[in-house]
Design a protein around this motif. Structure first.
Motif, PDB file in Angstrom:
ATOM      1  N   TYR A  86       0.834  -1.198   0.000  1.00 42.04           N
ATOM      2  CA  TYR A  86       0.000   0.000   0.000  1.00 42.04           C
ATOM      3  C   TYR A  86       0.875   1.256   0.000  1.00 42.04           C
ATOM      4  N   TYR A  87       0.664   2.116  -0.968  1.00 42.62           N
ATOM      5  CA  TYR A  87       1.356   3.409  -1.013  1.00 42.62           C
ATOM      6  C   TYR A  87       0.477   4.401  -1.770  1.00 42.62           C
ATOM      7  N   ASN A  88       0.550   5.668  -1.362  1.00 43.71           N
ATOM      8  CA  ASN A  88      -0.263   6.729  -1.961  1.00 43.71           C
ATOM      9  C   ASN A  88       0.571   7.764  -2.692  1.00 43.71           C
ATOM     10  N   HIS A 194       4.945  12.998   0.408  1.00 43.22           N
ATOM     11  CA  HIS A 194       5.349  12.372   1.660  1.00 43.22           C
ATOM     12  C   HIS A 194       4.234  11.455   2.160  1.00 43.22           C
ATOM     13  N   LEU A 195       4.613  10.429   2.932  1.00 45.11           N
ATOM     14  CA  LEU A 195       3.610   9.585   3.565  1.00 45.11           C
ATOM     15  C   LEU A 195       2.897  10.345   4.674  1.00 45.11           C
ATOM     16  N   TYR A 196       3.665  11.253   5.338  1.00 41.00           N
ATOM     17  CA  TYR A 196       3.128  12.081   6.403  1.00 41.00           C
ATOM     18  C   TYR A 196       3.280  13.542   5.984  1.00 41.00           C
ATOM     19  N   CYS A 197       2.165  14.202   5.717  1.00 41.99           N
ATOM     20  CA  CYS A 197       2.240  15.569   5.212  1.00 41.99           C
ATOM     21  C   CYS A 197       0.918  16.280   5.429  1.00 41.99           C
ATOM     22  N   ALA A 272      -2.198  13.922   5.784  1.00 42.18           N
ATOM     23  CA  ALA A 272      -1.956  12.517   5.465  1.00 42.18           C
ATOM     24  C   ALA A 272      -1.075  11.904   6.537  1.00 42.18           C
ATOM     25  N   GLN A 273      -1.459  10.723   7.012  1.00 43.71           N
ATOM     26  CA  GLN A 273      -0.682   9.978   7.993  1.00 43.71           C
ATOM     27  C   GLN A 273      -0.612   8.527   7.545  1.00 43.71           C
ATOM     28  N   ALA A 274       0.148   8.298   6.482  1.00 41.40           N
ATOM     29  CA  ALA A 274       0.314   6.966   5.891  1.00 41.40           C
ATOM     30  C   ALA A 274      -1.033   6.412   5.432  1.00 41.40           C
ATOM     31  N   ASP A 275      -1.638   5.534   6.222  1.00 46.24           N
ATOM     32  CA  ASP A 275      -2.867   4.872   5.789  1.00 46.24           C
ATOM     33  C   ASP A 275      -4.132   5.599   6.236  1.00 46.24           C
ATOM     34  N   VAL A 295      -9.673   8.762   8.369  1.00 49.40           N
ATOM     35  CA  VAL A 295     -10.388   8.337   7.164  1.00 49.40           C
ATOM     36  C   VAL A 295      -9.484   7.382   6.386  1.00 49.40           C
ATOM     37  N   ASP A 296     -10.047   6.336   5.848  1.00 47.17           N
ATOM     38  CA  ASP A 296      -9.290   5.262   5.196  1.00 47.17           C
ATOM     39  C   ASP A 296      -8.412   5.773   4.057  1.00 47.17           C
ATOM     40  N   GLY A 297      -7.090   5.713   4.255  1.00 48.44           N
ATOM     41  CA  GLY A 297      -6.158   6.138   3.226  1.00 48.44           C
ATOM     42  C   GLY A 297      -5.878   5.065   2.195  1.00 48.44           C
ATOM     43  N   LYS A 298      -6.067   3.809   2.551  1.00 49.51           N
ATOM     44  CA  LYS A 298      -5.825   2.730   1.602  1.00 49.51           C
ATOM     45  C   LYS A 298      -6.766   2.808   0.402  1.00 49.51           C
ATOM     46  N   PHE A 299      -7.909   3.459   0.591  1.00 45.51           N
ATOM     47  CA  PHE A 299      -8.853   3.657  -0.507  1.00 45.51           C
ATOM     48  C   PHE A 299      -8.211   4.434  -1.655  1.00 45.51           C
TER      49      PHE A 299
END
Length: 346
Positions: A86-88, A194-197, A272-275, A295-299
């Protein structure tokens, strides 16, 4: 690539996901026959432990370059998952040193795989006025004279749909097109790097009807996004949070909150906080209210949504299929990245 008496043919192999690698062949004639390196692949992360800390995976599509020190380096694509695959943030650009072993180029990322930084024996040459692109950084974009090169449109640049100015900033004309369709909406975005931003903006917008909306969207594609927007319901101003659905005309409303003023500016924030993502707003620029968090970030991830271009934070305004002359103004856009793994590398 030609080096000495040899011609080198190198290519990506294994697909663009977790089995992505780079292989190399060589010949003493440009048309071959080419012989593969017996220890291929020369760049791979697929054999490393999946539970290693801060993994960089799916490495491939390399390009060899010569550094200012005369040494060879490989620039390539890879991804940074926050869990499993999983990555955004999409596919990103990386660099590792290359060593020549018995006439073959072999990357040397280190025993734990590709690292977040390597020490070089030459100084960085920074381009004047260029925004930072690696590590943790923060900056605020204003819209007085021109758009920053970091900003992107969806599919085409519609110069008639926006204007710039010192007083209002970026003014978007509401368009009937939405980001849930494949047209050209009133949208200007910046990549999530960034994963956290955090992305923030100040919005001035007076909606006239429930179909008119403006705000910040975190966008992967037309079927995978969250939209934090100002609108009206029964004539009363409010903040709404929507989640995209398979039906472009029926997004899911996740949360809403009333606003004190229909015309005053409001600050919007997506973190954003990773997932996970959180969505907040402020009516005075000081006290922030969380509209909805976790809120679900994997979506929005490549694993769920497909593709590998990553997410965009977008300033976006729409009249949801209806004609209008209304506009929305974005005073500034602030972006700040705080990945803990970068802090360790620096």
């Amino acid at each position: 690539m030609k080096r000495g008496d040899w011609y080198y043919l190198y290519a990506a192999e294994g697909g663009t996901s977790v089995n992505h690698t780079e292989v190399v062949f060589r010949s003493q004639a440009p048309l071959g026959p080419f012989v593969p390196y017996e220890h291929n692949p020369i760049l791979s992360q697929r054999e490393l432990p999946r539970d290693r800390k801060n993994p960089i995976t799916s490495a491939g599509h390399a390009q060899f370059v010569e550094g200012p020190d005369g040494k060879t380096y490989a620039i390539f694509l890879a991804v940074r998952p926050y869990e499993d695959n999983y990555y955004n943030t999409g596919r990103e650009t990386f660099i590792v040193p290359v060593e020549w072993k018995d006439g073959w180029p072999v990357t040397v990322p280190g025993p734990s795989g590709v690292q977040y930084s390597y020490r070089a024996n030459f100084p960085e040459v920074k381009l004047p006025g260029a925004r930072p692109q690696s590590g943790n950084f923060a900056y605020t974009l204003t819209f007085e004279r021109q758009l920053d090169p970091a900003l992107l449109f969806l599919r085409t640049v519609d110069s008639s749909s926006f204007s710039l100015g010192k007083a209002k900033g970026l003014t978007l004309k509401l368009k009937p097109a939405t980001v849930a369709e494949t047209g050209s909406p009133a949208f200007i975005g910046k990549r999530q790097q960034h994963l956290y931003c955090t992305a923030e903006t100040e919005l001035t917008f007076a909606p006239k009807a429930a179909n008119e909306k403006a705000g910040l969207v975190i966008f992967q594609d037309e079927k995978h996004f969250y939209y934090l927007c100002k609108s009206v319901d029964n004539g009363k101003p409010l903040l709404q949070l929507y989640k995209s659905t398979a039906d472009a005309k029926q997004p899911e409303r996740l949360a809403e909150a009333p606003l004190k003023s229909a015309t005053a500016s409001v600050q919007l924030r997506i973190q954003a906080q990773a997932d996970a993502y959180s969505f907040s707003f402020s009516e005075n620029g000081k006290a922030w209210t969380v509209l909805k968090d976790k809120v679900d970030g994997k979506f929005l991830s490549t694993q769920v949504a497909g593709g590998f271009i990553g997410c965009l934070f977008g300033m976006y305004a729409t009249s949801s299929g209806q004609p209008t002359t209304n506009t929305a103004a974005f005073k500034w856009l602030k972006y700040e990245g705080n990945d803990p793994m970068y802090k360790k590398a620096q």
